[in-house]
Motif scaffolding. Structure first.
Motif, PDB file in Angstrom:
ATOM      1  N   ASP A  88      -8.917 -31.909  16.470  1.00  0.00           N
ATOM      2  CA  ASP A  88      -8.549 -32.774  17.594  1.00  0.00           C
ATOM      3  C   ASP A  88      -7.470 -32.132  18.464  1.00  0.00           C
ATOM      4  N   GLU A  89      -6.480 -31.497  17.829  1.00  0.00           N
ATOM      5  CA  GLU A  89      -5.426 -30.829  18.597  1.00  0.00           C
ATOM      6  C   GLU A  89      -6.017 -29.695  19.443  1.00  0.00           C
ATOM      7  N   TYR A  90      -6.938 -28.959  18.859  1.00  0.00           N
ATOM      8  CA  TYR A  90      -7.571 -27.866  19.591  1.00  0.00           C
ATOM      9  C   TYR A  90      -8.351 -28.404  20.789  1.00  0.00           C
ATOM     10  N   ASP A  91      -9.100 -29.470  20.576  1.00  0.00           N
ATOM     11  CA  ASP A  91      -9.856 -30.079  21.673  1.00  0.00           C
ATOM     12  C   ASP A  91      -8.929 -30.508  22.801  1.00  0.00           C
ATOM     13  N   GLU A  92      -7.772 -31.043  22.461  1.00  0.00           N
ATOM     14  CA  GLU A  92      -6.795 -31.447  23.475  1.00  0.00           C
ATOM     15  C   GLU A  92      -6.244 -30.232  24.219  1.00  0.00           C
ATOM     16  N   LEU A  93      -6.008 -29.136  23.508  1.00  0.00           N
ATOM     17  CA  LEU A  93      -5.526 -27.911  24.155  1.00  0.00           C
ATOM     18  C   LEU A  93      -6.557 -27.380  25.152  1.00  0.00           C
ATOM     19  N   VAL A  94      -7.818 -27.393  24.764  1.00  0.00           N
ATOM     20  CA  VAL A  94      -8.875 -26.923  25.657  1.00  0.00           C
ATOM     21  C   VAL A  94      -8.964 -27.829  26.880  1.00  0.00           C
ATOM     22  N   LYS A  95      -8.881 -29.123  26.646  1.00  0.00           N
ATOM     23  CA  LYS A  95      -8.936 -30.086  27.751  1.00  0.00           C
ATOM     24  C   LYS A  95      -7.772 -29.862  28.724  1.00  0.00           C
ATOM     25  N   ALA A  96      -6.575 -29.652  28.184  1.00  0.00           N
ATOM     26  CA  ALA A  96      -5.395 -29.409  29.030  1.00  0.00           C
ATOM     27  C   ALA A  96      -5.532 -28.097  29.792  1.00  0.00           C
ATOM     28  N   SER A  97      -6.180 -27.112  29.187  1.00  0.00           N
ATOM     29  CA  SER A  97      -6.307 -25.811  29.842  1.00  0.00           C
ATOM     30  C   SER A  97      -7.111 -25.901  31.136  1.00  0.00           C
ATOM     31  N   LYS A  98      -8.038 -26.845  31.208  1.00  0.00           N
ATOM     32  CA  LYS A  98      -8.843 -26.991  32.427  1.00  0.00           C
ATOM     33  C   LYS A  98      -7.942 -27.242  33.631  1.00  0.00           C
ATOM     34  N   ASP A  99      -6.987 -28.150  33.470  1.00  0.00           N
ATOM     35  CA  ASP A  99      -6.069 -28.451  34.570  1.00  0.00           C
ATOM     36  C   ASP A  99      -5.067 -27.321  34.784  1.00  0.00           C
ATOM     37  N   GLU A 100      -4.592 -26.736  33.687  1.00  0.00           N
ATOM     38  CA  GLU A 100      -3.557 -25.707  33.792  1.00  0.00           C
ATOM     39  C   GLU A 100      -4.073 -24.417  34.416  1.00  0.00           C
ATOM     40  N   LEU A 101      -5.315 -24.057  34.141  1.00  0.00           N
ATOM     41  CA  LEU A 101      -5.873 -22.853  34.756  1.00  0.00           C
ATOM     42  C   LEU A 101      -5.840 -22.972  36.275  1.00  0.00           C
ATOM     43  N   PHE A 102      -6.147 -24.160  36.793  1.00  0.00           N
ATOM     44  CA  PHE A 102      -6.115 -24.390  38.237  1.00  0.00           C
ATOM     45  C   PHE A 102      -4.680 -24.547  38.726  1.00  0.00           C
ATOM     46  N   GLU A 103      -3.916 -25.395  38.052  1.00  0.00           N
ATOM     47  CA  GLU A 103      -2.546 -25.721  38.488  1.00  0.00           C
ATOM     48  C   GLU A 103      -1.654 -24.489  38.574  1.00  0.00           C
ATOM     49  N   PHE A 104      -1.742 -23.609  37.583  1.00  0.00           N
ATOM     50  CA  PHE A 104      -0.889 -22.420  37.560  1.00  0.00           C
ATOM     51  C   PHE A 104      -1.553 -21.223  38.227  1.00  0.00           C
ATOM     52  N   ASP A 105      -2.691 -21.464  38.857  1.00  0.00           N
ATOM     53  CA  ASP A 105      -3.430 -20.445  39.578  1.00  0.00           C
ATOM     54  C   ASP A 105      -3.632 -19.189  38.718  1.00  0.00           C
ATOM     55  N   SER A 106      -4.087 -19.415  37.492  1.00  0.00           N
ATOM     56  CA  SER A 106      -4.355 -18.313  36.581  1.00  0.00           C
ATOM     57  C   SER A 106      -5.414 -17.405  37.192  1.00  0.00           C
ATOM     58  N   TYR A 107      -5.421 -16.174  36.752  1.00  0.00           N
ATOM     59  CA  TYR A 107      -6.386 -15.224  37.300  1.00  0.00           C
ATOM     60  C   TYR A 107      -6.762 -14.181  36.259  1.00  0.00           C
ATOM     61  N   TYR A 108      -7.829 -13.470  36.554  1.00  0.00           N
ATOM     62  CA  TYR A 108      -8.244 -12.333  35.756  1.00  0.00           C
ATOM     63  C   TYR A 108      -8.669 -11.241  36.720  1.00  0.00           C
ATOM     64  N   TYR A 109      -8.857 -10.041  36.196  1.00  0.00           N
ATOM     65  CA  TYR A 109      -9.238  -8.916  37.032  1.00  0.00           C
ATOM     66  C   TYR A 109     -10.722  -8.601  36.886  1.00  0.00           C
ATOM     67  N   ILE A 110     -11.333  -8.269  38.011  1.00  0.00           N
ATOM     68  CA  ILE A 110     -12.674  -7.710  38.045  1.00  0.00           C
ATOM     69  C   ILE A 110     -12.486  -6.249  38.462  1.00  0.00           C
ATOM     70  N   VAL A 111     -13.061  -5.345  37.705  1.00  0.00           N
ATOM     71  CA  VAL A 111     -12.948  -3.918  38.014  1.00  0.00           C
ATOM     72  C   VAL A 111     -14.352  -3.375  38.261  1.00  0.00           C
ATOM     73  N   ARG A 112     -14.487  -2.664  39.350  1.00  0.00           N
ATOM     74  CA  ARG A 112     -15.765  -2.027  39.681  1.00  0.00           C
ATOM     75  C   ARG A 112     -15.509  -0.536  39.854  1.00  0.00           C
ATOM     76  N   VAL A 113     -16.398   0.258  39.301  1.00  0.00           N
ATOM     77  CA  VAL A 113     -16.320   1.698  39.468  1.00  0.00           C
ATOM     78  C   VAL A 113     -17.641   2.160  40.066  1.00  0.00           C
ATOM     79  N   TYR A 114     -17.552   2.831  41.212  1.00  0.00           N
ATOM     80  CA  TYR A 114     -18.720   3.374  41.882  1.00  0.00           C
ATOM     81  C   TYR A 114     -18.677   4.894  41.736  1.00  0.00           C
ATOM     82  N   VAL A 115     -19.800   5.487  41.384  1.00  0.00           N
ATOM     83  CA  VAL A 115     -19.833   6.931  41.150  1.00  0.00           C
ATOM     84  C   VAL A 115     -21.162   7.521  41.610  1.00  0.00           C
ATOM     85  N   ARG A 116     -21.184   8.841  41.664  1.00  0.00           N
ATOM     86  CA  ARG A 116     -22.421   9.565  41.921  1.00  0.00           C
ATOM     87  C   ARG A 116     -22.589  10.553  40.783  1.00  0.00           C
TER      88      ARG A 116
END
Length: 109
Positions: free
Chosen positions: A73-101
């Motif tokens: 139950d505690e874990y479920d609550e943490l996941v539920k809270a993360s939905k709002d926190e990811l948006f509220e704190f403007d969390s981000y991740y990186y996308i990396v692209r490498v183009y080559v020949r």
């Protein structure tokens, strides 16, 4: 859990090095993908947040028993809270692209 399985979280920084002896004209682009107000597409952010929480849910068994030592139950609550926190704190991740020949080692040219 990832480290126990040998996942290298710095792979994105090493991409150029992996390919530089086999490929040429290497170009790398790194972009931050935001979940909150800095996002270019709020609807896409909502989908990304949903994806993240689904990922958290898939790790539940391991995290509840091994890493966090919390109840289901505690874990479920943490996941539920993360939905709002990811948006509220403007969390981000990186996308990396490498183009080559591909280097042409054919001497017939």
């Amino acid at each position: 859990m990832s480290e126990e399985r040998g996942v290298d979280w710095d792979t994105y920084q090493k991409l150029e090095g992996y390919v530089q002896n086999q490929l040429e004209n290497i170009q790398k682009g790194v972009k931050q993908i935001h979940h909150g107000e800095k996002s270019n597409n709020i609807e896409l952010s909502k989908v990304a947040i949903s994806d993240m929480t689904t990922l958290y849910e898939s790790f539940k068994l391991y995290l509840v028993k091994e890493a966090l030592e919390v109840s289901d139950d505690e874990y479920d609550e943490l996941v539920k809270a993360s939905k709002d926190e990811l948006f509220e704190f403007d969390s981000y991740y990186y996308i990396v692209r490498v183009y080559v020949r591909n280097i042409n080692n054919n001497n017939d040219n």
